[in-house]
Motif scaffolding. Sequence first.
Motif, PDB file in Angstrom:
ATOM      1  N   ASN A 308      32.808  31.111  56.828  1.00 40.62           N
ATOM      2  CA  ASN A 308      32.776  31.178  55.364  1.00 40.62           C
ATOM      3  C   ASN A 308      32.785  32.633  54.896  1.00 40.62           C
ATOM      4  OD1 ASN A 308      32.466  28.443  55.646  1.00 40.62           O
ATOM      5  ND2 ASN A 308      30.360  28.354  54.900  1.00 40.62           N
ATOM      6  N   HIS A 309      31.975  33.463  55.557  1.00 38.52           N
ATOM      7  CA  HIS A 309      31.926  34.882  55.185  1.00 38.52           C
ATOM      8  C   HIS A 309      33.278  35.552  55.426  1.00 38.52           C
ATOM      9  CE1 HIS A 309      30.226  38.864  54.511  1.00 38.52           C
ATOM     10  NE2 HIS A 309      30.947  39.246  55.546  1.00 38.52           N
ATOM     11  N   PHE A 310      33.886  35.241  56.555  1.00 38.48           N
ATOM     12  CA  PHE A 310      35.179  35.837  56.891  1.00 38.48           C
ATOM     13  C   PHE A 310      36.228  35.414  55.859  1.00 38.48           C
ATOM     14  CE2 PHE A 310      39.121  36.362  59.327  1.00 38.48           C
ATOM     15  CZ  PHE A 310      38.918  37.631  59.835  1.00 38.48           C
ATOM     16  N   CYS A 311      36.161  34.181  55.424  1.00 35.75           N
ATOM     17  CA  CYS A 311      37.080  33.655  54.410  1.00 35.75           C
ATOM     18  C   CYS A 311      36.935  34.447  53.105  1.00 35.75           C
ATOM     19  CB  CYS A 311      36.787  32.168  54.187  1.00 35.75           C
ATOM     20  SG  CYS A 311      37.749  31.387  52.867  1.00 35.75           S
ATOM     21  N   ILE A 312      35.695  34.698  52.696  1.00 35.40           N
ATOM     22  CA  ILE A 312      35.449  35.458  51.462  1.00 35.40           C
ATOM     23  C   ILE A 312      35.948  36.889  51.612  1.00 35.40           C
ATOM     24  CG2 ILE A 312      33.623  36.419  49.994  1.00 35.40           C
ATOM     25  CD1 ILE A 312      31.993  33.849  50.661  1.00 35.40           C
ATOM     26  N   LEU A 313      35.694  37.477  52.775  1.00 37.49           N
ATOM     27  CA  LEU A 313      36.104  38.858  53.042  1.00 37.49           C
ATOM     28  C   LEU A 313      37.624  39.013  52.961  1.00 37.49           C
ATOM     29  CD1 LEU A 313      34.238  41.265  53.828  1.00 37.49           C
ATOM     30  CD2 LEU A 313      34.989  40.939  56.181  1.00 37.49           C
ATOM     31  N   ALA A 314      38.350  37.996  53.467  1.00 33.63           N
ATOM     32  CA  ALA A 314      39.809  38.073  53.524  1.00 33.63           C
ATOM     33  C   ALA A 314      40.488  37.569  52.248  1.00 33.63           C
ATOM     34  CB  ALA A 314      40.306  37.254  54.721  1.00 33.63           C
ATOM     35  N   MET A 315      39.705  37.096  51.281  1.00 40.34           N
ATOM     36  CA  MET A 315      40.272  36.530  50.054  1.00 40.34           C
ATOM     37  C   MET A 315      41.055  37.589  49.270  1.00 40.34           C
ATOM     38  SD  MET A 315      38.154  34.792  46.917  1.00 40.34           S
ATOM     39  CE  MET A 315      37.254  33.664  47.979  1.00 40.34           C
ATOM     40  N   PRO A 316      42.292  37.306  48.873  1.00 35.83           N
ATOM     41  CA  PRO A 316      43.040  38.272  48.067  1.00 35.83           C
ATOM     42  C   PRO A 316      42.503  38.328  46.644  1.00 35.83           C
ATOM     43  CG  PRO A 316      44.308  36.251  48.341  1.00 35.83           C
ATOM     44  CD  PRO A 316      43.072  36.096  49.187  1.00 35.83           C
ATOM     45  N   PRO A 317      42.850  39.357  45.882  1.00 33.05           N
ATOM     46  CA  PRO A 317      42.368  39.447  44.495  1.00 33.05           C
ATOM     47  C   PRO A 317      42.919  38.314  43.634  1.00 33.05           C
ATOM     48  CG  PRO A 317      43.992  41.154  44.955  1.00 33.05           C
ATOM     49  CD  PRO A 317      43.663  40.517  46.256  1.00 33.05           C
ATOM     50  N   ALA A 318      42.201  37.994  42.578  1.00 28.26           N
ATOM     51  CA  ALA A 318      42.646  36.965  41.640  1.00 28.26           C
ATOM     52  C   ALA A 318      43.736  37.538  40.735  1.00 28.26           C
ATOM     53  CB  ALA A 318      41.458  36.495  40.806  1.00 28.26           C
ATOM     54  N   PRO A 319      44.484  36.680  40.042  1.00 29.60           N
ATOM     55  CA  PRO A 319      45.442  37.186  39.049  1.00 29.60           C
ATOM     56  C   PRO A 319      44.702  37.966  37.960  1.00 29.60           C
ATOM     57  CG  PRO A 319      45.807  34.848  39.500  1.00 29.60           C
ATOM     58  CD  PRO A 319      44.526  35.212  40.164  1.00 29.60           C
ATOM     59  N   ALA A 320      45.401  38.903  37.337  1.00 36.56           N
ATOM     60  CA  ALA A 320      44.776  39.727  36.291  1.00 36.56           C
ATOM     61  C   ALA A 320      44.286  38.835  35.155  1.00 36.56           C
ATOM     62  CB  ALA A 320      45.773  40.750  35.763  1.00 36.56           C
ATOM     63  N   PRO A 321      43.021  38.958  34.776  1.00 42.54           N
ATOM     64  CA  PRO A 321      42.473  38.105  33.718  1.00 42.54           C
ATOM     65  C   PRO A 321      42.837  38.624  32.327  1.00 42.54           C
ATOM     66  CG  PRO A 321      40.782  39.581  34.516  1.00 42.54           C
ATOM     67  CD  PRO A 321      42.023  39.881  35.325  1.00 42.54           C
ATOM     68  N   ASN A 322      42.718  37.785  31.341  1.00 44.81           N
ATOM     69  CA  ASN A 322      42.963  38.179  29.952  1.00 44.81           C
ATOM     70  C   ASN A 322      41.624  38.513  29.311  1.00 44.81           C
ATOM     71  OD1 ASN A 322      44.128  38.653  27.496  1.00 44.81           O
ATOM     72  ND2 ASN A 322      44.403  36.495  26.961  1.00 44.81           N
ATOM     73  N   LEU A 323      41.214  39.767  29.423  1.00 42.92           N
ATOM     74  CA  LEU A 323      39.910  40.195  28.923  1.00 42.92           C
ATOM     75  C   LEU A 323      40.091  41.214  27.809  1.00 42.92           C
ATOM     76  CD1 LEU A 323      38.075  40.767  32.334  1.00 42.92           C
ATOM     77  CD2 LEU A 323      37.652  38.900  30.739  1.00 42.92           C
ATOM     78  N   PRO A 324      39.166  41.242  26.852  1.00 43.03           N
ATOM     79  CA  PRO A 324      39.245  42.272  25.808  1.00 43.03           C
ATOM     80  C   PRO A 324      39.034  43.650  26.399  1.00 43.03           C
ATOM     81  CG  PRO A 324      37.137  41.105  25.703  1.00 43.03           C
ATOM     82  CD  PRO A 324      37.980  40.376  26.703  1.00 43.03           C
ATOM     83  N   GLU A 325      39.439  44.684  25.666  1.00 44.81           N
ATOM     84  CA  GLU A 325      39.284  46.045  26.158  1.00 44.81           C
ATOM     85  C   GLU A 325      37.795  46.363  26.343  1.00 44.81           C
ATOM     86  OE1 GLU A 325      40.489  50.601  24.865  1.00 44.81           O
ATOM     87  OE2 GLU A 325      41.489  48.888  23.933  1.00 44.81           O
ATOM     88  N   ALA A 326      37.467  46.972  27.454  1.00 52.96           N
ATOM     89  CA  ALA A 326      36.067  47.273  27.761  1.00 52.96           C
ATOM     90  C   ALA A 326      35.598  48.503  26.984  1.00 52.96           C
ATOM     91  CB  ALA A 326      35.902  47.515  29.251  1.00 52.96           C
ATOM     92  N   SER A 327      34.359  48.470  26.538  1.00 44.80           N
ATOM     93  CA  SER A 327      33.792  49.638  25.855  1.00 44.80           C
ATOM     94  C   SER A 327      33.396  50.691  26.894  1.00 44.80           C
ATOM     95  CB  SER A 327      32.561  49.228  25.035  1.00 44.80           C
ATOM     96  OG  SER A 327      31.578  48.662  25.886  1.00 44.80           O
ATOM     97  N   GLN A 328      33.596  51.947  26.567  1.00 42.81           N
ATOM     98  CA  GLN A 328      33.291  53.042  27.482  1.00 42.81           C
ATOM     99  C   GLN A 328      31.884  53.581  27.215  1.00 42.81           C
ATOM    100  OE1 GLN A 328      35.261  54.110  30.048  1.00 42.81           O
ATOM    101  NE2 GLN A 328      36.504  52.328  29.481  1.00 42.81           N
ATOM    102  N   PRO A 329      31.183  54.031  28.245  1.00 43.81           N
ATOM    103  CA  PRO A 329      29.854  54.609  28.027  1.00 43.81           C
ATOM    104  C   PRO A 329      29.946  55.906  27.233  1.00 43.81           C
ATOM    105  CG  PRO A 329      30.560  54.951  30.296  1.00 43.81           C
ATOM    106  CD  PRO A 329      31.576  54.045  29.661  1.00 43.81           C
TER     107      PRO A 329
END
Length: 465
Positions: A308-329
């Motif tokens: 299970n751990h190896f599966c998570i480690l080898a998991m490719p990235p997800a498709p780019a999500p549709n998120l609002p622009e992040a606020s900067q510190p």
Amino acid sequence: MRAALAVLLLLAAAHALHRGKAYVREKVCQEYRMLGKENFRTLTIIANSRKYSNGTFEEIGHLVREIVSLAETCCVDGADPSCYDAGSTALSVKSCSADSPFPAHPGTAACCAQEGLERKLCLAALRHPAPPLPRYLQPSDRELCQAFREDPREFADRFLYEYSSSYSQAPLPVLLASTTTFLSMVSTCCISPVPNTCFLKEKLERKTLSLLTLTSNRICSRFSAYGKDKVSFSYLASLAQKAPSASFEDLLPLAEDAAEVSSQCCDSLAEDCMQKKLLEHTAKVCSALSTRDGRFANCCTGKNPMENHFCILAMPPAPAPNLPEASQPTNKELCGKDGALHATRSLFELARRHPSLPDAVLAKLYDSSGKLREECCSTKDPSACLDSKRKRMEAELVPLLEKASQLCEQYNKLPFLEFKKRLRENLAQAEPSPAHLEQLLEQRASFASSCCLPDAPPLLCASKV
């Protein structure tokens, strides 16, 4: 596999060698007597193959023979008390000679400038950097048995050298268990009337240990290259790219837990530290993310937690999500007492919005962010300093981020030949010179094939960025 007591004794001996105490007579002789010559020799091969992972089999063999001979001659009852000191001094002189048969190391000259015990301890503490990727390729069962029958001792020595130098960052207890069970499998199955059935059964039984060796070598290579804080960020960014719907508050504790596993177990001599802590960590990840993301749920349904751990480690990235622009510190937040946390949150938001950005680029951003705060927050006008440097960084980094993200996105989506074809077409639009085009093509393809993967070697990829 031998009894637990014997394993712990072996580990104690290797620990003494690894920590630079190989020339302390009382320590080495105590271990030699407890282990016996053959076990002491086996551990000496493993320990020195790990330390000098770039050394040749012949160079490691020379060193092992000298160390074992020294113990064999000077650790017997009635040996002259000066025997060991004289022998270890002769060994250090040989190490410093121009025609030394031992593994070459760039730090040898500095050690040889010292004298006496300091020189010996300095030489004993030398270590080669880990190989970027494991080099060991397991032969076929038939080839294994052929080599084993020709010369069982030579076969065992060469395997211990090749495997230990290849997986030199795996914790010593893991490496010891893995090599011991492998050699036991070969010696059992090569004399079995049905070797194929025997190998199949033994490999299934070794599967968890094999995965643990591979996984812990990756984990500890990254920990060795990055250190605890940067490993925590690297793991946070990876989780953010795989589960972009999860919040910073969800993922930060998991990342800190992963860094803690590395910190506690990569140099530990506890027999089950890595396996136990890794399985506990995997359970936490599965508990936190299985209900949020179907891919994590699929990885976490297996009965073998290591798989299970190896599966998570080898998991490719997800498709780019549709998120609002992040606020900067704000500048005040960056230079406040929680400045590092605000900077990490900002990079987390960048990682989840750009899932194809490779770890090597994100790690460079992490370093740059820390350097930026270090340079500016102690000045008379931190805001002016931060604004000025940030503008310059953004001008340099935005094109790099776009290129790296696009490159890795295409690499992860396309078959390699199609990827190179598409890359050639894109480069040809901006690079008319055929010679330069081919150079850039190979450079970008090499970066993608090495550094766009979840288990990319950190030091190699840092140099390629």
